[in-house]
Design an enzyme around this catalytic site. Structure first.
Site, PDB file in Angstrom:
ATOM      1  N   SER A  44       0.847  -1.204   0.000  1.00  0.00           N
ATOM      2  CA  SER A  44       0.000   0.000   0.000  1.00  0.00           C
ATOM      3  C   SER A  44       0.878   1.249   0.000  1.00  0.00           C
ATOM      4  CB  SER A  44      -0.927   0.005   1.218  1.00  0.00           C
ATOM      5  OG  SER A  44      -0.195  -0.164   2.415  1.00  0.00           O
ATOM      6  N   ASP A  82       5.407  -7.160   2.354  1.00  0.00           N
ATOM      7  CA  ASP A  82       4.608  -7.633   1.220  1.00  0.00           C
ATOM      8  C   ASP A  82       5.482  -7.973   0.028  1.00  0.00           C
ATOM      9  OD1 ASP A  82       1.989  -7.618   2.098  1.00  0.00           O
ATOM     10  OD2 ASP A  82       1.483  -5.667   1.224  1.00  0.00           O
ATOM     11  N   LYS A 112       4.718 -11.550   3.050  1.00  0.00           N
ATOM     12  CA  LYS A 112       3.270 -11.756   2.859  1.00  0.00           C
ATOM     13  C   LYS A 112       2.941 -11.847   1.378  1.00  0.00           C
ATOM     14  CE  LYS A 112       0.033  -8.466   3.972  1.00  0.00           C
ATOM     15  NZ  LYS A 112      -0.610  -8.184   2.667  1.00  0.00           N
ATOM     16  N   GLU A 114      -0.436 -12.425  -1.487  1.00  0.00           N
ATOM     17  CA  GLU A 114      -1.891 -12.366  -1.662  1.00  0.00           C
ATOM     18  C   GLU A 114      -2.405 -13.606  -2.405  1.00  0.00           C
ATOM     19  OE1 GLU A 114      -3.177  -8.739  -3.545  1.00  0.00           O
ATOM     20  OE2 GLU A 114      -2.253  -7.470  -2.014  1.00  0.00           O
ATOM     21  N   GLU A 182      -9.036  -9.379   4.454  1.00  0.00           N
ATOM     22  CA  GLU A 182      -9.369  -7.990   4.125  1.00  0.00           C
ATOM     23  C   GLU A 182     -10.769  -7.880   3.528  1.00  0.00           C
ATOM     24  OE1 GLU A 182      -6.342  -5.827   2.023  1.00  0.00           O
ATOM     25  OE2 GLU A 182      -7.681  -4.173   1.544  1.00  0.00           O
TER      26      GLU A 182
END
Ligand SMILES: Nc1nc(=O)c2c([nH]1)NC[C@@H]1CN(c3ccc(C(=O)N[C@@H](CCC(=O)O)C(=O)O)cc3)CN21
Ligand SMILES: CC(C)C(=O)C(=O)O
Ligand SMILES: [Mg+2]
Length: 275
Positions: A44, A82, A112, A114, A182
């Protein structure tokens, strides 16, 4: 510093896990000072500190650059970094090399990724075996924003809810140490949390997750204009920051800054050059 075992213990003891993003040295210092359990160097950062429209433009080098600064600011806090868009979907070899680079160069405690794609599942297993702890991220996965058609709540019908539960179980089976959920309805997040032995960390996923994560700049209202519904702001940096800078500008213009207390004086005026 926390370990994987501490995380499981916290879930077991119903001790909530606090996580917050940080992207640079000063934000990391503030976060460590505030005694948070875990830091996320989130991709982000592309949107929040680099001004991109999505996280898709963020690169491995961007993540390494920011995460190194975060580690310098918060050397004693568990740091998750991330893996950015497409850095783990080209080939297993490339994915492993990218994970190694991020993990080794930043001194992170976990990385991390996704989703629960074939690649994500395999990579989670291989990294866990190799000694790189993996945090999973399901529900709204912002790197897929162009496929999802926007930043929307996920798992809203029975089929999607079932898939999310199965994905969560699959990624936990492959060795993930925690799962970020999320933008998921709180009832579904609760079911997933109860189905897993690893902790869930929610963002827009309700109170029953084992922990919570929010973006630093959202919590402090720092440089962001519109924040998602799941955000609670705890400070208003935009206002206090602009106010402070306005005062500085105005004092410069009025010549009320700097005063003598902000200035140096020469010890012996005889040394001064003559013009
Ligand atoms: N500042 C910031 N905070 C975040 O939490 C965040 C980012 N940036 N960038 C990357 C992703 C994108 N995220 C987002 C962005 C927007 C919404 C959002 O506006 N959601 C709508 C709900 C939409 C719907 O389902 O109808 C909302 O009203 O909150 C959600 C997550 C979460 N992440
Ligand atoms: C929103 C959180 C979970 C994240 O992945 C990020 O900050 O990049
Ligand atoms: Mg992210």
């Amino acid at each position: 510093m926390l370990s994987r075992l501490d995380l499981q213990k916290m879930k077991h003891n119903k001790q909530k896990i606090s996580m917050i993003t940080a992207y640079d040295y000063p934000s990391a210092k503030v976060v460590e000072e505030a005694d948070v359990d875990m830091i996320l160097v989130g991709d982000s950062l592309g949107m929040v500190v680099l001004g991109y429209a999505s996280t898709v433009q963020v690169t491995v080098d961007d993540m390494v650059h920011h995460a190194k600064a975060v580690k310098r600011g918060a050397p004693d806090t568990f740091m998750v970094v991330d893996m950015p868009f497409m850095s783990y979907h080209i080939s297993l070899e490339d994915s492993l090399a990218n994970a190694q680079k991020i993990f080794q160069q930043t001194d992170a405690q976990a990385i991390k990724i996704e989703g629960a794609s074939t690649e994500a599942l395999l990579l989670t297993e291989r990294l866990s075996e190799a000694g790189i702890p993996v945090v999973a991220h399901l529900g709204l996965t912002p790197q897929s924003v162009h496929v999802l058609g926007g930043y929307k709540v996920q798992g809203n019908d029975s089929e999607a809810a079932e898939k999310l539960l199965q994905d969560a179980k699959a990624i936990a089976e492959r060795g993930a140490i925690a799962l970020v959920l999320e933008c998921v309805p709180k009832e579904l997040a609760s079911i997933i949390t109860n189905a897993l032995t690893i902790p869930t960390i929610g963002i827009g996923a309700g109170i029953n997750c084992d922990g919570q994560v929010l973006v630093y700049h959202d919590i402090l209202q720092y440089g962001v204009s519109r924040v998602p519904k799941f955000v609670k702001t705890y400070a208003d940096y935009n206002s206090t920051g602009i106010e402070g800078i306005r005062s500085y500008v105005s004092e410069v213009r009025q010549e009320s800054f700097p005063k003598d207390e902000h200035s140096f004086t020469i010890k012996n005026a005889d040394f001064l050059p003559t013009d």
